[in-house]
Design a protein around this motif. Structure first.
Motif, mmCIF file in Angstrom:
data_model
loop_
_atom_site.group_PDB
_atom_site.id
_atom_site.type_symbol
_atom_site.label_atom_id
_atom_site.label_comp_id
_atom_site.label_asym_id
_atom_site.label_seq_id
_atom_site.Cartn_x
_atom_site.Cartn_y
_atom_site.Cartn_z
ATOM 1 N N SER A 10 0.809 -1.163 0.063
ATOM 2 C CA SER A 10 0.146 -0.123 0.089
ATOM 3 C C SER A 10 0.871 1.392 -0.011
ATOM 4 C CB SER A 10 -0.891 0.104 1.340
ATOM 5 O OG SER A 10 -1.436 1.215 1.247
ATOM 6 N N TYR A 11 2.088 1.247 0.755
ATOM 7 C CA TYR A 11 2.810 2.312 0.909
ATOM 8 C C TYR A 11 3.440 2.622 -0.469
ATOM 9 C CZ TYR A 11 6.430 5.443 2.878
ATOM 10 O OH TYR A 11 7.400 6.372 3.247
ATOM 11 N N SER A 12 3.885 1.502 -1.277
ATOM 12 C CA SER A 12 4.639 1.576 -2.478
ATOM 13 C C SER A 12 3.523 2.091 -3.659
ATOM 14 C CB SER A 12 4.972 0.342 -3.140
ATOM 15 O OG SER A 12 5.863 -0.248 -2.047
ATOM 16 N N VAL A 13 2.006 1.819 -3.440
ATOM 17 C CA VAL A 13 1.369 2.375 -4.359
ATOM 18 C C VAL A 13 1.189 3.855 -4.151
ATOM 19 C CG1 VAL A 13 -1.179 2.100 -5.223
ATOM 20 C CG2 VAL A 13 0.237 0.155 -4.978
ATOM 21 N N ILE A 14 0.896 4.365 -3.248
ATOM 22 C CA ILE A 14 0.714 5.629 -2.666
ATOM 23 C C ILE A 14 2.018 6.323 -3.133
ATOM 24 C CG2 ILE A 14 0.540 7.323 -0.795
ATOM 25 C CD1 ILE A 14 -1.253 5.252 0.451
ATOM 26 N N PHE A 51 0.927 15.121 0.882
ATOM 27 C CA PHE A 51 0.105 14.311 0.055
ATOM 28 C C PHE A 51 0.098 12.926 0.487
ATOM 29 C CE2 PHE A 51 -0.388 11.237 -3.444
ATOM 30 C CZ PHE A 51 -1.779 11.310 -3.605
ATOM 31 N N SER A 52 1.091 12.324 0.557
ATOM 32 C CA SER A 52 1.245 10.749 0.720
ATOM 33 C C SER A 52 1.154 10.667 2.233
ATOM 34 C CB SER A 52 2.514 10.160 0.038
ATOM 35 O OG SER A 52 3.575 10.796 0.797
ATOM 36 N N TYR A 54 -0.800 11.855 4.615
ATOM 37 C CA TYR A 54 -2.187 11.740 4.870
ATOM 38 C C TYR A 54 -2.923 10.558 4.413
ATOM 39 C CZ TYR A 54 -1.806 16.123 7.056
ATOM 40 O OH TYR A 54 -1.298 17.220 7.953
ATOM 41 N N LEU A 55 -2.460 10.256 2.932
ATOM 42 C CA LEU A 55 -2.956 8.873 2.540
ATOM 43 C C LEU A 55 -2.506 7.731 3.168
ATOM 44 C CD1 LEU A 55 -3.156 9.657 -1.226
ATOM 45 C CD2 LEU A 55 -4.829 9.484 0.411
ATOM 46 N N ASN A 56 -1.256 7.929 3.567
ATOM 47 C CA ASN A 56 -0.606 6.685 4.247
ATOM 48 C C ASN A 56 -1.101 6.431 5.788
ATOM 49 O OD1 ASN A 56 1.018 5.012 2.619
ATOM 50 N ND2 ASN A 56 2.545 7.071 2.467
ATOM 51 N N ALA A 57 -1.391 7.702 6.333
ATOM 52 C CA ALA A 57 -2.088 7.525 7.866
ATOM 53 C C ALA A 57 -3.347 7.038 7.672
ATOM 54 C CB ALA A 57 -2.113 8.774 8.402
ATOM 55 N N LEU A 58 -4.074 7.208 6.455
ATOM 56 C CA LEU A 58 -5.486 6.490 6.562
ATOM 57 C C LEU A 58 -5.521 5.151 5.910
ATOM 58 C CD1 LEU A 58 -7.133 9.862 5.016
ATOM 59 C CD2 LEU A 58 -7.663 8.875 7.397
ATOM 60 N N TYR A 59 -4.923 4.881 4.720
ATOM 61 C CA TYR A 59 -4.927 3.749 4.273
ATOM 62 C C TYR A 59 -3.992 2.657 4.528
ATOM 63 C CZ TYR A 59 -8.378 6.366 1.583
ATOM 64 O OH TYR A 59 -9.389 7.053 1.504
ATOM 65 N N THR A 60 -2.685 3.022 4.836
ATOM 66 C CA THR A 60 -1.460 2.132 5.075
ATOM 67 C C THR A 60 -1.518 1.747 6.396
ATOM 68 O OG1 THR A 60 -0.398 2.961 3.240
ATOM 69 C CG2 THR A 60 0.891 1.672 4.800
ATOM 70 N N PHE A 61 -1.418 2.613 7.415
ATOM 71 C CA PHE A 61 -1.299 2.717 8.671
ATOM 72 C C PHE A 61 -2.715 2.686 9.603
ATOM 73 C CE2 PHE A 61 2.845 4.096 7.202
ATOM 74 C CZ PHE A 61 3.351 2.929 7.188
ATOM 75 N N ALA A 62 -3.577 2.937 8.903
ATOM 76 C CA ALA A 62 -5.123 3.193 9.649
ATOM 77 C C ALA A 62 -4.814 3.913 11.100
ATOM 78 C CB ALA A 62 -5.869 1.671 9.819
ATOM 79 N N MET A 63 -4.226 4.913 11.076
ATOM 80 C CA MET A 63 -4.042 5.693 12.387
ATOM 81 C C MET A 63 -4.211 7.138 12.012
ATOM 82 S SD MET A 63 -0.619 4.079 13.965
ATOM 83 C CE MET A 63 -1.037 4.424 15.810
ATOM 84 N N PHE A 102 17.122 9.529 -4.357
ATOM 85 C CA PHE A 102 16.247 9.952 -3.392
ATOM 86 C C PHE A 102 14.956 9.015 -3.207
ATOM 87 C CE2 PHE A 102 12.731 12.465 -1.318
ATOM 88 C CZ PHE A 102 13.377 12.558 0.027
ATOM 89 N N SER A 103 14.250 9.047 -4.518
ATOM 90 C CA SER A 103 13.095 8.265 -4.545
ATOM 91 C C SER A 103 13.229 6.951 -3.857
ATOM 92 C CB SER A 103 12.565 7.842 -5.963
ATOM 93 O OG SER A 103 12.120 9.424 -6.373
ATOM 94 N N LEU A 104 14.434 6.186 -4.199
ATOM 95 C CA LEU A 104 14.855 4.775 -3.913
ATOM 96 C C LEU A 104 15.181 4.944 -2.317
ATOM 97 C CD1 LEU A 104 16.954 3.356 -6.647
ATOM 98 C CD2 LEU A 104 14.571 2.727 -6.091
ATOM 99 N N LEU A 105 15.794 5.810 -1.956
ATOM 100 C CA LEU A 105 16.019 6.062 -0.364
ATOM 101 C C LEU A 105 14.806 6.342 0.496
ATOM 102 C CD1 LEU A 105 19.339 8.149 -0.267
ATOM 103 C CD2 LEU A 105 18.929 5.592 0.673
ATOM 104 N N SER A 106 14.080 7.300 -0.311
ATOM 105 C CA SER A 106 12.809 7.528 0.577
ATOM 106 C C SER A 106 11.646 6.439 0.662
ATOM 107 C CB SER A 106 12.174 8.829 -0.003
ATOM 108 O OG SER A 106 11.687 8.793 -1.310
ATOM 109 N N LEU A 107 11.664 5.458 -0.309
ATOM 110 C CA LEU A 107 10.718 4.436 -0.100
ATOM 111 C C LEU A 107 11.072 3.741 0.978
ATOM 112 C CD1 LEU A 107 8.409 2.924 -1.426
ATOM 113 C CD2 LEU A 107 10.272 1.629 -3.054
ATOM 114 N N VAL A 108 12.189 3.245 1.020
ATOM 115 C CA VAL A 108 12.553 2.157 2.063
ATOM 116 C C VAL A 108 12.951 2.917 3.347
ATOM 117 C CG1 VAL A 108 14.521 0.694 2.828
ATOM 118 C CG2 VAL A 108 13.798 0.515 0.487
ATOM 119 N N CYS A 109 13.595 4.067 3.561
ATOM 120 C CA CYS A 109 13.813 4.854 4.676
ATOM 121 C C CYS A 109 12.329 5.394 5.213
ATOM 122 C CB CYS A 109 14.786 5.922 4.614
ATOM 123 S SG CYS A 109 16.381 5.347 4.235
#
Length: 124
Positions: A10-14, A51-52, A54-63, A102-109
């Motif tokens: 889910s985090y990757s799609v966002i 942007f991401s 808030y989407l991750n808070a709602l959909y990926t982590f449900a917090m 940066f995109s690769l680092l930020s995805l994992v980190c």
């Protein structure tokens, strides 16, 4: 180990949407405003990550998304964005390398930071 990576898909799609926003903002800052890579990468990160986050808070982590969580995430990852941009400026690397690295680092980190610290479940 599988529990650590739960939510990564889910985090990757966002993150794909985040990356499109980030890259567009980066190149607008570089070409239209002639900013350096450090500042361009940081500003593009701030727009895309808001942007991401808030989407991750709602959909990926449900917090719930809170100001404290937002500031913690933005501070850590924003520092990484500045550092990658600064290094790219210092080494005279092309902008495409900057946003790619940066995109690769930020995805994992970013995922590990969000999962283990920012959106950590109670008792973990």
């Amino acid at each position: 180990m599988a529990r650590l990576w739960k939510g990564f898909s889910s985090y990757s799609v966002i993150g794909i949407a985040n990356t499109v926003i980030h890259w567009q903002m980066f190149f607008v800052c570089r070409t239209a405003f002639e900013l350096g890579q450090a500042l361009s990468n940081f500003l593009a990160f701030c727009v895309a990550a808001t942007f991401s986050f808030y989407l991750n808070a709602l959909y990926t982590f449900a917090m719930p998304a809170s100001l404290g969580r937002y500031l913690l995430f933005m501070s850590c990852m924003g520092g990484l964005a500045l550092a990658v941009g600064w290094l790219a400026d210092h080494l005279h690397l092309p902008g495409l390398v900057t946003v790619g690295v940066f995109s690769l680092l930020s995805l994992v980190c970013g995922f590990l930071l969000a999962k283990r610290i920012v959106f950590r479940e109670r008792g973990q």
